[in-house]
Design an enzyme around this catalytic site. Structure first.
Site, short mmCIF file in Angstrom:
data_model
loop_
_atom_site.label_atom_id
_atom_site.label_comp_id
_atom_site.label_asym_id
_atom_site.label_seq_id
_atom_site.Cartn_x
_atom_site.Cartn_y
_atom_site.Cartn_z
N THR A 234 0.81 -1.21 0.00
CA THR A 234 0.00 0.00 0.00
C THR A 234 0.85 1.26 0.00
O THR A 234 0.32 2.36 0.06
CB THR A 234 -0.95 0.03 1.21
OG1 THR A 234 -0.22 -0.37 2.36
CG2 THR A 234 -2.11 -0.89 1.00
N GLU A 454 -23.10 -4.00 3.63
CA GLU A 454 -22.73 -2.66 4.08
C GLU A 454 -23.90 -1.69 3.98
O GLU A 454 -24.07 -0.83 4.84
CB GLU A 454 -21.54 -2.14 3.28
CG GLU A 454 -20.24 -2.92 3.49
CD GLU A 454 -19.90 -3.08 4.95
OE1 GLU A 454 -20.10 -2.13 5.74
OE2 GLU A 454 -19.45 -4.18 5.34
#
Ligand code: ADP
Ligand code: ZN
Length: 653
Positions: A234, A454
């Site tokens: 990342t 979600e």
């Protein structure tokens, strides 16, 4: 995960291997050969006495400094001593045997006696013998071999080439790679795409490094270290380099595993050396990749053993961090994916007391990362960043860098002048193939399930008065955790039962939506369920919030119940039943609310699938203004993928 070190076994290593083998063979040969001679040309002291008394011995040459002698046999006695082999004895040389002499005094006594009674009439000559080259070699050979082996092993261990860093003579030196300041190709924030939050947080560190006086004049303390936390690839290393690049200071980079060596004390000495070097170059950045390799929590029980060497290294690291002054201008950045396993001592104030989180990029961020890595390529007109970003959900920055590189290679293989869309799609396929084995890349179906899940949380938190007001929902796997830990009695903030119930209901909204709208339930809700279960146990066993056990608290702040439950089996049963009932009722509540707002929920899920992140504004557009004002600015950012990565950051100790 910065550039790879040159780990190839160099020619130097191969030569060493052969050298070792040759030494071994030579040593073995000499030993065997020597053994062979022992049989023929040596005699014991007892034999010597026997031969003397029988009158076989013509004369003796004694080497008192070697505690040995040469016993010469009369030619006419040779057949008694050597048997059949006497025939082979060269007539020009005199047959001789070497004999070890244990004590010169008793030898002298024996010879004197033999001479006086007439059994021995020959000469006794005393000489000093200097060792032959071969004997010297034999006596030092074992040491040579040991040293050779040691060099060989340590080279193997450290993976360094001959003369390079990591050779046996620099074993305790830090192997940090240093990037000097002022290099034209230095990394800056421009090279780090996305990660806006992380960049904003390290911006301050750059300021410290550039202009320390500004802070110290005001009496401020410059932080010593920060942890960069996030999954591999990342951009943690990249960001650390960019900090050094922006501040234009030297950058020392080392991996945690470099500290951990087989030799005792090496890790600690490397740490010492690293800090020594860094202090000389201050201001500067020390970057420790994979700090978990050294920073793993130390064993609770010292007598249990464990990895002492690693613990020594960790202790040295802690000592060094405490030792250098707050304002010495050395800032330590460390990268890890596992803060949870790090020793708590590392996270204490004055050490790595800041955590900077880096997450996998969402759609827009992936577009930015593509922007960075497409720049150096010659692109066909049909290459579209947007499309590429859509094709790569779950990819890390490093994966995207890989895609771009791979696409260029594929294009080159087809002798193309420019890299085209097809090359990129082929590269994506290839990387996905590789990734699927390593990490999870979402399938369309999974993505849909996660979006419904979600959206379930989002819908409920919109309609429940006390649920965490929502700011952002994402279906990108996130490392960050969130959620209130109100089930803990130490919690200073006061929470009402209604607030807890609303929180629970919203947390259950994910699974409820899955069950209602996909017909299946999945593993994706594990963390939600864990949290809800813990919370409801807390409410009932610690906070006395159930009807069957009102106002009872079975929590002990003094740990006295650590090994024994403070209640009877019967009470345990009551607690279990109440917990079950509590969760069931909130689950039903979640389901009925979702059915009520089904249409909006589906729109949310759709939006999530398209955009991967949605914000409060989007929810507001669908459901209308929230009935209750937000109480705080907390972000509801639920993790997803597989096991719903959102967890409480709060710990229970
Ligand atoms: P980590 O240290 O987190 O494992 P790295 O910093 O080593 O990851 O990333 C490896 C490579 O991936 C970088 O050198 C860079 O090319 C690419 N990369 C990763 N994240 C980003 C990003 N946010 N922007 C641009 N490139 C990135
Ligand atoms: Zn969830």
């Amino acid at each position: 995960m910065a550039e790879n070190k040159d780990n190839k076994p160099g020619t130097g290593n191969r030569i060493q291997t052969w050298l070792c083998i040759a030494l071994f063979v030579a040593f073995g040969y000499i030993m065997l050969k020597d053994d062979g001679e022992n049989l023929n040309d040596k005699a014991t002291y007892t034999q010597f006495k026997e031969y003397v008394s029988r009158g076989y011995v013509s004369n003796l040459v004694v080497y008192s400094n070697m505690n040995s002698m040469e016993m010469y046999i009369k030619p006419d006695s040779a057949m008694y001593v050597f048997g059949d082999r006497a025939a082979n004895i060269n007539p020009l040389s005199r047959p001789m045997l070497t004999v070890g002499v244990g004590s010169m005094d008793s030898f002298q006594e024996f010879i004197d006696n033999a001479e006086s009674d007439g059994t021995f009439t020959g000469a006794v000559e005393y000489r000093k013998k200097s060792r032959t080259g071969m004997e010297v070699l034999i006596s030092v050979l074992p040491f040579l071999i040991l040293i050779g082996l040691w060099i060989f092993m340590s080279r193997k261990m450290t993976g360094g080439g001959p003369g390079g860093p990591g050779g046996v003579f620099s074993v305790g030196k830090s192997k940090a790679r240093v990037y000097e300041k002022g290099k034209p190709d230095r990394v800056t924030f421009k090279d780090v795409a996305g990660q806006a939050e992380a960049k904003a947080e390290v911006e301050e560190i750059v300021e410290f490094l550039k202009n320390p006086k500004k802070y110290t004049d005001l009496g401020g303390k410059i932080p010593k270290g920060a942890l960069l936390v996030g999954p591999p690839g990342t951009g943690k290393t990249l960001l650390a380099k960019a900090v050094a690049g922006e501040a234009d200071v030297p950058f020392f980079s080392l991996s945690g595993s470099d500290f951990v060596e087989m030799f005792v004390g090496v890790g600690a000495s490397r740490v010492r050396d690293l800090f020594h070097q860094a202090k000389e170059k201050s201001p500067c950045i020390i970057f420790i990749d994979e700090i978990d390799a050294v920073g793993r929590a130390r064993g609770k029980n010292p007598s249990m053993g464990g990895n002492d060497e690693r613990e020594n290294t960790l202790n040295q690291l802690l000592t060094e961090m405490d030792g250098f002054g707050t304002n010495s201008g050395v800032i330590i950045l460390a990268a890890t994916n596992r803060v949870d396993i790090l020793d708590k001592a590392l996270l204490r104030a004055g050490r790595f007391d800041r955590q900077i989180h880096l997450d996998l990029p969402d759609l827009n961020e992936r577009k930015e990362v593509f922007g960075v890595h497409l720049k150096p390529l010659k692109l066909d007109k049909d290459v579209d960043k947007d499309l590429l970003a859509r094709q790569t959900p779950g990819f890390s920055g490093a994966d995207i860098a890989n895609v771009c590189n791979e696409a260029a290679l594929i294009a080159a293989r087809h002798d193309k002048k420019k890299v085209s869309k097809d090359d990129f799609l082929a590269a994506v396929d290839r990387i996905v193939g590789g990734l699927e084995k390593k990490t999870k890349v979402l399938t369309a179906k999974e993505k849909e399930t996660i979006a419904l899940h979600e959206a379930g949380h989002a819908t409920l938190s919109w309609f429940l008065e006390y649920a965490n007001p929502l700011i952002k929902v994402t279906i990108v796997p996130r490392g960050r955790a969130l959620g209130a830990a109100w089930y803990l009695p130490e919690e200073r903030q006061i929470t009402t039962k209604e607030q807890m119930l609303d929180e629970m209901c919203a947390t259950l909204g994910g699974r409820a939506a899955e069950e209602l709208f996909t017909g299946h339930i999945s593993s994706g809700a594990m963390n939600d369920l864990e949290r809800v279960t813990r919370q409801s146990y807390g409410m009932i066993a610690y906070l006395g919030m159930s009807d069957s056990l009102p106002n009872m608290c079975y929590y002990s702040s003094t740990d006295e119940y650590a090994f024994q439950k403070p209640y009877s089996e019967k009470t345990a049963e009551l607690i279990d039943n109440d917990v079950k009932a509590l969760i069931a009722s909130q689950y039903e509540r979640a389901k009925s609310l979702l059915i009520e707002h089904q249409e909006g929920h589906h729109q949310l899920a759709q939006l999530l699938m398209e955009r991967e992140v949605i914000f409060a504004e989007d929810v507001e557009r669908i459901f209308g203004k929230r009935q209750w004002a937000s109480r705080s600015d907390e972000i509801l950012e639920d993790g997803v993928s597989g096991t719903d990565q959102a967890t409480n950051t709060e710990t229970t100790n």
